[in-house]
Every structure is written in structure tokens, then in C-alpha cells.
Write an enzyme that holds these catalytic residues in place. Structure first.
Site, PDB file in Angstrom:
ATOM      1  N   ASP A 257       0.980  -1.069  -0.161  1.00 37.64           N
ATOM      2  CA  ASP A 257       0.062  -0.297  -0.202  1.00 37.64           C
ATOM      3  C   ASP A 257       0.835   1.180   0.410  1.00 37.64           C
ATOM      4  O   ASP A 257       2.347   1.692  -0.344  1.00 37.64           O
ATOM      5  CB  ASP A 257      -0.708   0.186   1.927  1.00 37.64           C
ATOM      6  CG  ASP A 257      -2.195  -0.966   1.158  1.00 37.64           C
ATOM      7  OD1 ASP A 257      -2.035  -1.139  -0.249  1.00 37.64           O
ATOM      8  OD2 ASP A 257      -2.500  -0.940   2.041  1.00 37.64           O
TER       9      ASP A 257
ATOM     10  N   LYS B 243      -4.016   3.365  -2.056  1.00 32.30           N
ATOM     11  CA  LYS B 243      -5.097   4.560  -2.557  1.00 32.30           C
ATOM     12  C   LYS B 243      -5.539   5.923  -1.487  1.00 32.30           C
ATOM     13  O   LYS B 243      -5.209   4.911   0.044  1.00 32.30           O
ATOM     14  CB  LYS B 243      -6.427   3.180  -1.656  1.00 32.30           C
ATOM     15  CG  LYS B 243      -6.798   2.217  -2.891  1.00 32.30           C
ATOM     16  CD  LYS B 243      -8.844   1.745  -2.364  1.00 32.30           C
ATOM     17  CE  LYS B 243      -7.299   0.112  -1.056  1.00 32.30           C
ATOM     18  NZ  LYS B 243      -9.541  -0.256  -0.445  1.00 32.30           N
TER      19      LYS B 243
ATOM     20  N   MET C  25      -8.472   9.795   9.317  1.00 28.93           N
ATOM     21  CA  MET C  25      -8.214   9.633   8.127  1.00 28.93           C
ATOM     22  C   MET C  25      -9.779  10.962   8.432  1.00 28.93           C
ATOM     23  O   MET C  25     -10.437  10.817   7.600  1.00 28.93           O
ATOM     24  CB  MET C  25      -8.919   8.678   6.745  1.00 28.93           C
ATOM     25  CG  MET C  25      -7.795   7.601   6.750  1.00 28.93           C
ATOM     26  SD  MET C  25      -8.512   6.083   5.642  1.00 28.93           S
ATOM     27  CE  MET C  25      -8.695   5.464   7.070  1.00 28.93           C
TER      28      MET C  25
END
Lengths: 284, 284
Positions: A54, A76, A189
Site C-alpha cells: 500500500d 489508495k 482519515m
């Protein structure tokens, strides 16, 4: 900055195609079960044929991969997804069926907002065995590096973890549940939704003066902390031009970093905003 | 069994008396910031003059301590506390003032129900600098080893961590907040209060059929998992004669281990109860 979450621990899926299990078991069990802090992760990485990694994996970790290992980036970032989750799931299954030894390398912990459960489920449904090495999730690592204990007697008897990253069709956050007193709230996030988080929590009863902090690139040398009140944090974060990845911590424990921060030697000193103290201060 | 929480990662406080900081910083920053999974914890341990450790620290880790290091056991088991928390705090301050390089070694993560905040506060108030290395907290490590992702889209959008270990004067748990739907509840040290947890959550609106599991000595070779429903778990746990340390996980994600458990190779196979499946099954 590529490495925030990885810096606090990388989770590894060892995906093992049927029939190759015996290759791993002996040393894996020996080292993982009996001394994980001493666990030679380099040996796990060294056994990989393919590594699917990732965004938040430190280059220093990738540098430990054997030259022969194929690297596949499946990161991502907000608005820039190389693969959908379904594509990642299918890729893992497909590689495993080819008999490859796969290491699925994620930042943080795969089972805390890491969608590791979805990948594991795809593997299990395809009849593919795997191992999971838990990582240090951002809540724990980033808060510790910022001098914020997530629980503390008399200040927070519970800690709730939620993600600010929502997709279409997701249920809204349970604002009423989050706004209950006596718990620390950690929002993964949450930068893009910070204004909303602040507004909704206050609307649902949390005091606007609740201490709150947002930490950018926590645990890295580029860590920045903006601290203030729940009501004032969105404006402070905007002024500081923070960027993802961030972690938001809300609750009375945030106040402890004013005492602890000055004595922690976990990070190189770096200036950051802390309006609760009225001045810019150096982050340790 | 002494090592459950330690097996999932040991947190280390590096307590550094004023003036000795320079001894640590160079290599510490180098290794910790740039590659924690490869972090040579053995080197941290090796630098210790004194190690103050808890109950849940693996003997394999203690074996890495240098011979010259003084070991002080400050463990707290239910009903058998060697030192009060105040005594531990004073001990750390006193040792640091003697100029000792101290490693405070705890199982799990020091800032998640580890009272690390209290120890750090005592040090900071005495003007003593320290470092904190976050650990893998039991919720993450034990649930992963049991095949339970704590968050999972559509099943749990939040995860709340609480402790079942209460002392006189502590506020009661916020049962109404815990019983809200859509979140995974993790109860640390909840075996003694399991019957009450089950009863109160159901009384506050959680379905008696909510999947729930209790895991004894998670991540160790002696791991045992008892799974069932929220209503039935206390009876199953009693029948299985579980002992501390345990971790309770409540929520729909618990159901995933029926699929994932059979494909995880994280633990040696060992029989355990799983009444949800109607038969004893082997834990992977």
C-alpha cells in the site's frame, strides 16, 4: 511523505497457496509465537515471491525485499486509487492460485480500518490459507508519539475508533454515540471531514471546549500537531494547511500532552501549532 | 501462563534521566523512526541498567536482558499486586534520579489500559525525559489471532475499547453508549465481570443474539476461544473454566471467524469450544 502509518508498524499478510504451508510453519511458529518483538520480519519479507503493498509502507521496509520479489503497488490515496478493493482481492486470490508466496504489506493494522477482513475473506472463500501479523494501528502509534495516552483513569475510561473516510452507501457515523462523555474519540482519515466532525459532535452534546488535536504524518520526522478545542480545531487545521494522512484525537486526554509533550523524546523537535498554549511550540 | 499480552508486542518506556539523553538518541532515532518493524529492540533492552517489568512480559524477552541489568518485577495480577501504581511511579522517578537507564517493560500498549499515562505523568512532573515505544494492544493482536477483524464494512464502522477491570470510585461503564448498534465492543480483562457485561448490554438494548467471543491467553500456544451469543457467553465461559487474561469481543464481526478461522495459520491447532458451530473445533 509516504511512510506515516508504516512507521508505526506494518501489517503483513502471509498468503500461502494450498500445499505450500509447510514451507512456512516451522520458523514462523517459532519466532512469532515466542518473541514477536524480536520477530525477524526481514525473514518474512525475504521469503516473498510477490509483495502487494500500500501507499503507507516505508521505503526502508520495501528496501528489505529480495530483488527477485515482484512488487505490486495497490495503494489508495484520496481520489487516486490504483485498484479497487475488489481488484485487490481478486489479485491476491489469483497470485495465490499460481502458487506464489505473497506478502500483503499494509500500513498500520490490517483489521482496523485496513480492509484486511475483506481481503482475508476473499482468500478464505477461495480456500487459500494465510497468516496475519498484526501491526500497530495509527490510533496507538500516532497518539503515543504525540504524547497523548488514549485512556487515562478519571479522564477516559473508554476509547472509540472510527474512520472519517466514508464511501457512498455507508451509514453515517453514530454522532450521538460518539458524543457521549468520558471516552476518547479517535478519527482515522478525518481531515476532509473535520469541520463536520466538530459540528456534529457539538450538536450532539459534546462541549465545544473539549480538547482536540489533529496530527499529520504522525510518528514521522514530518509530524505536525495542531491542538485546540473541538470548536476551534477546523479553523486551526485550515490555517496550518494540514495534509493527509492525519489522525484526530478528541477528549480530555489530549490535555495531557501539554505536560507529557515536553518530556517525550520520541521525535526530533519540530515546530507545530498549539493554540491551546497560545504559541507555536516544538513537538518532541 | 505468563506471556499472553507480551506475545502480541511489548511496550517499552525508555526512561532517561536528565543528561543521559544523548546516549540514546542517535541510534534510537535512526532505527525507530525509519523501520520499526525491523527495530532492534534487543539493543534497547541491552542498554538497560534497570528493567521494571510487568506480569505479561514473555520470558523470551526477559532472556534478552543483559546480565548486569537489575530486574524489578512490578506485576499486577488480580488480587496479587506486588506494588501499587503510586509505588511504581515513585520507583521510576527514584531510579531515574539515580542516573539509571531504565527500561519500563509492559505487556501490550502502555497507553491503552496500561496506566502508562500515569507513569509518564509522574516522570514529566519530576522533570525526567523518556521515550515511549508503542506496543500492539491486546484488542488488535488477540482479535487478529482469533480471526476476528475488529472493523469490517457493513458489519462494524466503529470499535470501542473498554476495560472490565474497575477499582473503587471508578465510574461505571457507559452501558447505554456501549450498547449502541454498529460497533464492535472490546472488553479488556472482562472475565470476572462477563455475566454483568452480558446482562447490562442486553438490558440497554443490544440483541441477546449478538455474536460474542471470549479469548483466553490470546496469541499464545495456550489460546482458547469460546464463542457464542452475548446472552449465552457467560455460561459457556464458565463451562470452559476460562482463566485470566482474557479479551471479550462483542459484535457482528465475531461471526467472520467462522469463515476466517479455518484458513488462518497464525496459531498451532488446538481444541476450543465454539457453540455457535455446535461442536468443539480446532483453533487455528
Amino acid at each position: 511523505m509516504q511512510r506515516a502509518a508504516a512507521i508505526i508498524g506494518s501489517a503483513i499478510f502471509l498468503v500461502i497457496a494450498p500445499g505450500t504451508l509447510a514451507v512456512y510453519v516451522p520458523w514462523y511458529l517459532t519466532h512469532w509465537h515466542f518473541a514477536p518483538p524480536l520477530f525477524p520480519i526481514a525473514r518474512v519479507l525475504g521469503a516473498a515471491d510477490v509483495v502487494v503493498h500500500d501507499h503507507l509502507v516505508a521505503p526502508e521496509i520495501l528496501a528489505r525485499l529480495p530483488r527477485r520479489a515482484t512488487r505490486i503497488y495497490a495503494g489508495k490515496q484520496r481520489g487516486r486509487h490504483t485498484m479497487t478493493q475488489g481488484e485487490i482481492n481478486r489479485l491476491l486470490v489469483s497470485l495465490a492460485r499460481q502458487g506464489k508466496r505473497i506478502v500483503r504489506l499494509k500500513g498500520g493494522d490490517p483489521f482496523i480500518f485496513g480492509r484486511g477482513g475483506e481481503e482475508a475473506l476473499a482468500l478464505a472463500r477461495a480456500g487459500i490459507a494465510f497468516e496475519v501479523i498484526p501491526g500497530i494501528t495509527a490510533a496507538t502509534g500516532v497518539a503515543a508519539a504525540a504524547g497523548i495516552p488514549l485512556t487515562h483513569r478519571a479522564l477516559a475510561e473508554a476509547c472509540v475508533l472510527v474512520t472519517g473516510s466514508r464511501r457512498k452507501g455507508d451509514a453515517d457515523l453514530d454522532w450521538e454515540g460518539l458524543a457521549r462523555p468520558g471516552q476518547t474519540i479517535v478519527v482515522y482519515m478525518g481531515l476532509a471531514g473535520l469541520e463536520r466532525v466538530s459540528r456534529e459532535l457539538i450538536a450532539h452534546g459534546l462541549s465545544p471546549r473539549t480538547p482536540a488535536a489533529i496530527i499529520q504524518q504522525g510518528t514521522t520526522a514530518s509530524q505536525r500537531i495542531v491542538a485546540g478545542t473541538l470548536a476551534g480545531l477546523p479553523r486551526l487545521a485550515a490555517q496550518a494547511h494540514l495534509r493527509a494522512p492525519t489522525l484526530i484525537v478528541i477528549g480530555r486526554v489530549v490535555r495531557l500532552r501539554r505536560v507529557l509533550g515536553g518530556f517525550m523524546r520520541s521525535l526530533p523537535a519540530r515546530p507545530a501549532l498549539d493554540r491551546a498554549r497560545g504559541t507555536a511550540q516544538r513537538v518532541r
